[in-house]
Scaffold this motif. Sequence first.
Motif, short mmCIF file in Angstrom:
data_model
loop_
_atom_site.label_atom_id
_atom_site.label_comp_id
_atom_site.label_asym_id
_atom_site.label_seq_id
_atom_site.Cartn_x
_atom_site.Cartn_y
_atom_site.Cartn_z
N PHE A 127 -11.42 0.76 -15.87
CA PHE A 127 -10.26 -0.13 -15.86
C PHE A 127 -10.15 -0.95 -14.57
N SER A 128 -10.98 -0.64 -13.60
CA SER A 128 -10.78 -1.13 -12.23
C SER A 128 -10.83 -2.65 -12.11
N ARG A 129 -11.76 -3.30 -12.75
CA ARG A 129 -11.91 -4.75 -12.57
C ARG A 129 -10.65 -5.51 -12.98
N VAL A 130 -10.12 -5.21 -14.15
CA VAL A 130 -8.92 -5.91 -14.63
C VAL A 130 -7.74 -5.63 -13.71
N VAL A 131 -7.61 -4.39 -13.25
CA VAL A 131 -6.51 -4.03 -12.36
C VAL A 131 -6.64 -4.77 -11.02
N ARG A 132 -7.83 -4.77 -10.43
CA ARG A 132 -8.03 -5.43 -9.14
C ARG A 132 -7.71 -6.92 -9.21
N GLU A 133 -8.04 -7.52 -10.31
CA GLU A 133 -7.83 -8.96 -10.45
C GLU A 133 -6.37 -9.33 -10.69
N ASN A 134 -5.56 -8.39 -11.15
CA ASN A 134 -4.21 -8.75 -11.59
C ASN A 134 -3.07 -7.95 -10.98
N LEU A 135 -3.37 -6.83 -10.31
CA LEU A 135 -2.28 -6.01 -9.76
C LEU A 135 -2.57 -5.65 -8.29
N SER A 136 -2.71 -6.64 -7.47
CA SER A 136 -2.99 -6.38 -6.05
C SER A 136 -1.70 -6.49 -5.24
N ALA A 137 -1.25 -5.34 -4.73
CA ALA A 137 -0.04 -5.34 -3.90
C ALA A 137 -0.38 -5.51 -2.43
N GLY A 138 -1.63 -5.22 -2.06
CA GLY A 138 -2.04 -5.37 -0.67
C GLY A 138 -1.91 -4.10 0.14
N SER A 139 -2.53 -4.12 1.32
CA SER A 139 -2.59 -2.92 2.17
C SER A 139 -2.08 -3.16 3.58
N PHE A 140 -1.38 -4.27 3.81
CA PHE A 140 -0.87 -4.56 5.14
C PHE A 140 0.64 -4.37 5.20
N LEU A 141 1.11 -3.89 6.34
CA LEU A 141 2.55 -3.67 6.56
C LEU A 141 2.98 -4.34 7.85
N ALA A 142 4.27 -4.69 7.90
CA ALA A 142 4.81 -5.35 9.09
C ALA A 142 5.62 -4.40 9.95
N SER A 143 6.35 -3.46 9.33
CA SER A 143 7.24 -2.61 10.12
C SER A 143 7.59 -1.34 9.36
N SER A 144 8.17 -0.39 10.11
CA SER A 144 8.68 0.85 9.52
C SER A 144 10.03 1.16 10.14
N ASP A 145 10.84 1.88 9.36
CA ASP A 145 12.19 2.18 9.84
C ASP A 145 12.76 3.31 8.98
N GLY A 146 13.29 4.36 9.63
CA GLY A 146 13.85 5.47 8.86
C GLY A 146 12.80 6.11 7.99
N VAL A 147 13.00 6.04 6.67
CA VAL A 147 12.00 6.57 5.72
C VAL A 147 11.39 5.42 4.92
N THR A 148 11.48 4.20 5.44
CA THR A 148 10.98 3.04 4.71
C THR A 148 9.93 2.28 5.50
N ILE A 149 9.13 1.49 4.75
CA ILE A 149 8.16 0.59 5.35
C ILE A 149 8.37 -0.79 4.74
N THR A 150 7.97 -1.85 5.47
CA THR A 150 8.18 -3.22 5.01
C THR A 150 6.86 -3.97 5.07
N ASP A 151 6.53 -4.69 3.99
CA ASP A 151 5.25 -5.41 3.96
C ASP A 151 5.41 -6.82 4.54
N LEU A 152 4.35 -7.62 4.44
CA LEU A 152 4.35 -8.96 5.05
C LEU A 152 5.24 -9.93 4.31
N ASP A 153 5.63 -9.58 3.08
CA ASP A 153 6.51 -10.44 2.29
C ASP A 153 7.96 -10.05 2.42
N GLY A 154 8.24 -9.04 3.25
CA GLY A 154 9.62 -8.60 3.44
C GLY A 154 10.09 -7.58 2.43
N ASN A 155 9.20 -7.08 1.59
CA ASN A 155 9.58 -6.04 0.63
C ASN A 155 9.70 -4.69 1.33
N ARG A 156 10.79 -4.01 1.08
CA ARG A 156 11.04 -2.72 1.72
C ARG A 156 10.80 -1.60 0.71
#
Length: 560
Positions: A127-156
Amino acid sequence: MEANLTAVAAQPLALWGAGALAVAAAAATKGRARLMLSRAKHRSLAGHARMSRRVAGLIPAWSYDEQRFFRADAAPEDVVCQREAGFWRLSELYETRFARTAALTKEAAQGLSDLQFTGSYRVPFQFSRVVRENLSAGSFLASSDGVTITDLDGNRFYDLAGSYGVNLMGFDAYKRMIAEGAAQVAELGPVLGAFHPVVADNVQRLKAISKMDEMSFHMSGTEAVMQAVRLARYHTKRSHVVRFCGAYHGWWGDVQPGVGNPTPADYTYTLADMSEKTLKVLATRRNIACVLVNPLQALHPNSGAPSDSSLVDSSRKAGFDKAAYAAWLEKLAETCRANGIVLIFDDVFVGFRLAKGGSAEYFGVQPDMVTYGKTLGGGLPVGVLCGRAELMKRYRDDKPVDICFARGTFNSHPYVMGAMNAFLRALDTDEGKALYEGADDIWNGRAALMNAKLAEAGLPVTVSNLSSIWTVSYTQPSRYNWMLQYYLRAEGLALSWVGTGRLIFSLNYSDTDFAEVVERFVKAAKAMQADGWWWHDPAVTNKMIRRSILKEMWAAKRGR
């Protein structure tokens, strides 16, 4: 005279006969020992390293196109339509919500092999090829706080990855510790070879925690385990290491003898965990230097680290029985002591998560050596080996050239030692002590709450836990359980690349935080169910699913 000649002539025949009997007896003894060893191995492929490597080399690659992707379980067309609509809706959400994070991940992956590997093995490879092409959330983060982390798009997100076990006290606590540690050693800076005075305090604190005489510092948990095994071999003058089926002790050759290691580990026995047959092998073989125990295996004995990439069906099981595992460890320790085998607890992953004194305190069994890592340095590179004085010695008084060498340029780096000192001091504060008060009851209760909510919603999902380390299992046969990780991400829950195989909570999760995680988890699972991924034919079993995959494999191998 003739009788004497006959007797003389008969002597070689008698000697040959006696020799043949001796050879036969030796062969029989060796055969029994080999049979005993074979019986002590777990029946799964994970228990047979050589065979697992051979099998891995025989499996061909095949990939589903978009049509097959949604129909792998022969679902009816109305269910397929549900899945397609849900998948493309989820894909659109990912594309807009995680755009910057996914773009940088794609760019970095071109030169970062780690990202290429983890990106390819988040789901079963078909299943990997179809998933990689269409469901990439990414692996980079901008910050952490409390029990949360925030990505480069501001999603917490609520963090359920736990930084591979590092995050015990919470992001904010570790930020303070690293800053305090850096300030403490700032005057010395990055001087290597000599020690900052903080090292002496770390030694005393770790001696008290581990109940060991001496220690050595290393760059990683893997290195600490390597040194433990090397010293055990040096002092016992024996060659072989025993590890238990499914256990992870780092990526070096002797402790990873199966898939993933391109060379065979000829001096390693992989035996069954919690097995009387294993104890018999330890009691009879005289070439075993040490036994490695990863206490995390108590959650899933004899099974490898769970990952969604291996979720081809719903046969993944887990469960923790503290009393049973403690009783096993006590038997194991007794057997090792009686036979001169070094018992090593590998606490690199569980760290100080179970108790301040680690797994030895938690299970009430004292090993000969223990390794730590990760948590001690707040994520900075560190590994520690603690052991009895006679096992930690690296030279022989009567043979000055016969040494056991281990040294590293970055061992005892001042900044790492400073952060470690801040962590060890934090353990002794009221706040640090409070983390362990009733911890088992708290996390067992939270797991029970999660299971109750999942059952109430009629979802085929359940969780099992070893304190704050959890894994997810599925209660009905399915080929699509791995999709849950993507629905969880959409609801603001961040998992590691292994997906739902392992959830790791920091101990600073409040009841309010956890209630929010439960609500989002159930909501994600409901959405997945509504999109048809958990449709199943009642007549289909997990065994039948595996058989169908074998047929696909055979067809792929024949090029059809």
